[in-house]
Design a protein around this motif. Structure first.
Motif, PDB file in Angstrom:
ATOM      1  N   THR A  44      54.282  21.997  38.295  1.00 40.58           N
ATOM      2  CA  THR A  44      53.618  23.086  37.579  1.00 40.58           C
ATOM      3  C   THR A  44      53.692  24.363  38.402  1.00 40.58           C
ATOM      4  OG1 THR A  44      52.100  21.593  36.439  1.00 40.58           O
ATOM      5  CG2 THR A  44      51.473  23.914  36.551  1.00 40.58           C
ATOM      6  N   LEU A  45      54.235  25.401  37.792  1.00 38.62           N
ATOM      7  CA  LEU A  45      54.302  26.723  38.411  1.00 38.62           C
ATOM      8  C   LEU A  45      53.311  27.625  37.685  1.00 38.62           C
ATOM      9  CD1 LEU A  45      58.204  27.178  38.480  1.00 38.62           C
ATOM     10  CD2 LEU A  45      56.756  25.840  40.014  1.00 38.62           C
ATOM     11  N   THR A  46      52.634  28.472  38.433  1.00 38.08           N
ATOM     12  CA  THR A  46      51.640  29.330  37.790  1.00 38.08           C
ATOM     13  C   THR A  46      51.952  30.808  37.958  1.00 38.08           C
ATOM     14  OG1 THR A  46      50.187  29.417  39.717  1.00 38.08           O
ATOM     15  CG2 THR A  46      49.858  27.604  38.187  1.00 38.08           C
ATOM     16  N   CYS A  47      51.429  31.595  37.044  1.00 38.26           N
ATOM     17  CA  CYS A  47      51.626  33.046  37.022  1.00 38.26           C
ATOM     18  C   CYS A  47      50.318  33.666  36.558  1.00 38.26           C
ATOM     19  CB  CYS A  47      52.768  33.395  36.080  1.00 38.26           C
ATOM     20  SG  CYS A  47      53.097  35.176  35.899  1.00 38.26           S
ATOM     21  N   ARG A  48      49.756  34.502  37.397  1.00 38.97           N
ATOM     22  CA  ARG A  48      48.503  35.168  37.040  1.00 38.97           C
ATOM     23  C   ARG A  48      48.744  36.667  36.903  1.00 38.97           C
ATOM     24  NH1 ARG A  48      44.878  31.289  37.188  1.00 38.97           N
ATOM     25  NH2 ARG A  48      45.016  29.677  38.754  1.00 38.97           N
ATOM     26  N   ALA A  49      48.182  37.242  35.836  1.00 37.42           N
ATOM     27  CA  ALA A  49      48.341  38.661  35.559  1.00 37.42           C
ATOM     28  C   ALA A  49      47.087  39.433  35.967  1.00 37.42           C
ATOM     29  CB  ALA A  49      48.620  38.873  34.070  1.00 37.42           C
ATOM     30  N   SER A  50      47.304  40.656  36.425  1.00 39.34           N
ATOM     31  CA  SER A  50      46.167  41.481  36.867  1.00 39.34           C
ATOM     32  C   SER A  50      45.324  41.988  35.684  1.00 39.34           C
ATOM     33  CB  SER A  50      46.669  42.671  37.692  1.00 39.34           C
ATOM     34  OG  SER A  50      47.564  43.469  36.938  1.00 39.34           O
ATOM     35  N   SER A  51      45.899  41.961  34.491  1.00 41.67           N
ATOM     36  CA  SER A  51      45.187  42.275  33.247  1.00 41.67           C
ATOM     37  C   SER A  51      45.690  41.319  32.170  1.00 41.67           C
ATOM     38  CB  SER A  51      45.433  43.716  32.796  1.00 41.67           C
ATOM     39  OG  SER A  51      44.980  44.640  33.747  1.00 41.67           O
ATOM     40  N   SER A  52      44.901  41.175  31.141  1.00 37.68           N
ATOM     41  CA  SER A  52      45.262  40.251  30.076  1.00 37.68           C
ATOM     42  C   SER A  52      46.559  40.680  29.384  1.00 37.68           C
ATOM     43  CB  SER A  52      44.133  40.199  29.051  1.00 37.68           C
ATOM     44  OG  SER A  52      44.436  39.289  28.032  1.00 37.68           O
ATOM     45  N   VAL A  53      47.408  39.708  29.117  1.00 34.64           N
ATOM     46  CA  VAL A  53      48.660  39.948  28.383  1.00 34.64           C
ATOM     47  C   VAL A  53      48.708  39.028  27.173  1.00 34.64           C
ATOM     48  CG1 VAL A  53      49.899  40.735  30.441  1.00 34.64           C
ATOM     49  CG2 VAL A  53      49.985  38.314  29.796  1.00 34.64           C
ATOM     50  N   SER A  54      49.484  39.431  26.187  1.00 34.37           N
ATOM     51  CA  SER A  54      49.547  38.641  24.954  1.00 34.37           C
ATOM     52  C   SER A  54      50.412  37.395  25.121  1.00 34.37           C
ATOM     53  CB  SER A  54      50.111  39.501  23.823  1.00 34.37           C
ATOM     54  OG  SER A  54      49.319  40.656  23.618  1.00 34.37           O
ATOM     55  N   TYR A  55      51.492  37.560  25.840  1.00 37.17           N
ATOM     56  CA  TYR A  55      52.435  36.457  26.061  1.00 37.17           C
ATOM     57  C   TYR A  55      52.966  36.525  27.482  1.00 37.17           C
ATOM     58  CZ  TYR A  55      52.863  36.179  20.932  1.00 37.17           C
ATOM     59  OH  TYR A  55      52.618  36.064  19.591  1.00 37.17           O
TER      60      TYR A  55
END
Lengths: 106, 117
Positions: free
Chosen positions: A20-31
């Motif tokens: 499992t690889l993860t990706c976190r965004a600094s603000s909410s994204v739609s996709y």
């Protein structure tokens, strides 16, 4: 600009192992979208709109997530999956990429 | 089949310019945005900018506003990127890519630009 943070930076997995690889965004994204890049080649679209597999992508891959947290999962690692994976958001300009996770085979 | 064919490797001296091309087959570039992305040696992907070939409108990443100039020729279905005032930091692989609802579904093979005196 939305910053994408991928983890881990590097990992190694044995054949058959779940990854499992993860990706976190600094603000909410739609996709979230994911690309696979093998050494010396251009990136390939791998998963788009969070969970849709691009053409030719094996179904051992899956994507999930919402808001600021997304993941790419490989159900059973295979040798050919060794590559660098990048996440990317296109919800707001500029489009941004994560710094990548290098996935190696043990 | 959609294909993006980029021009060959470039070697440029500091302070000079290079112009890269990206010829698209199998898709009319008037119907999409052409984006450019770079990758410095051993590093990740960095978005440079995009052009709407239908009207020539461009958007650039802040750091590339005075570095890159994007153009397109719809008659030949080709996009171009000129890089000016080359510095060693511009040494990278440059990709053109087609944009589709937020993601990049087709990529060129990339072109290596090396800046060296």
């Amino acid at each position: 600009e939305i910053v994408l943070t991928q983890s881990p930076t590097t990992m190694a997995a044995s054949p058959g192992e779940k990854v499992t690889l993860t990706c976190r965004a600094s603000s909410s994204v739609s996709y979230m979208h994911w690309y696979q890049q093998r050494s010396g080649t251009s990136p390939k679209l791998w998963i788009y709109e969070t969970s849709k597999l691009a053409s030719g992508v094996p179904n051992r891959f899956s994507g999930s997530g919402s808001g600021t947290s997304y993941s790419l999962t490989i159900n059973s690692m295979e040798t050919e999956d060794a590559a660098t994976y990048y996440c990317q958001q296109g919800s707001s300009y500029p489009p941004t990429f994560g710094s990548g996770t290098k996935l190696e085979i043990k | 089949e959609v294909q993006l064919q980029q021009s060959g490797a470039e070697l440029g001296k500091p302070g000079t310019s290079v112009k890269l091309s990206c010829k698209v087959s199998g898709y009319n570039i008037r119907n999409t945005y052409m984006h450019w992305v770079n990758q410095r040696p051993g590093k990740g992907l960095e978005w440079i900018g995009r052009i709407d070939p239908a009207n020539g409108n461009t958007i650039y990443a802040e750091k590339f506003k005075s570095k890159a100039t994007l153009t397109a020729d719809t008659s030949s279905n080709t996009a171009y990127m000129q890089l000016s005032q080359l510095k060693s930091d511009d040494t990278a692989i440059y990709f053109c890519t087609l944009y589709n609802r937020g993601y990049f579904d087709y990529w060129g093979q990339g072109v290596m630009v090396t800046v060296s005196s």
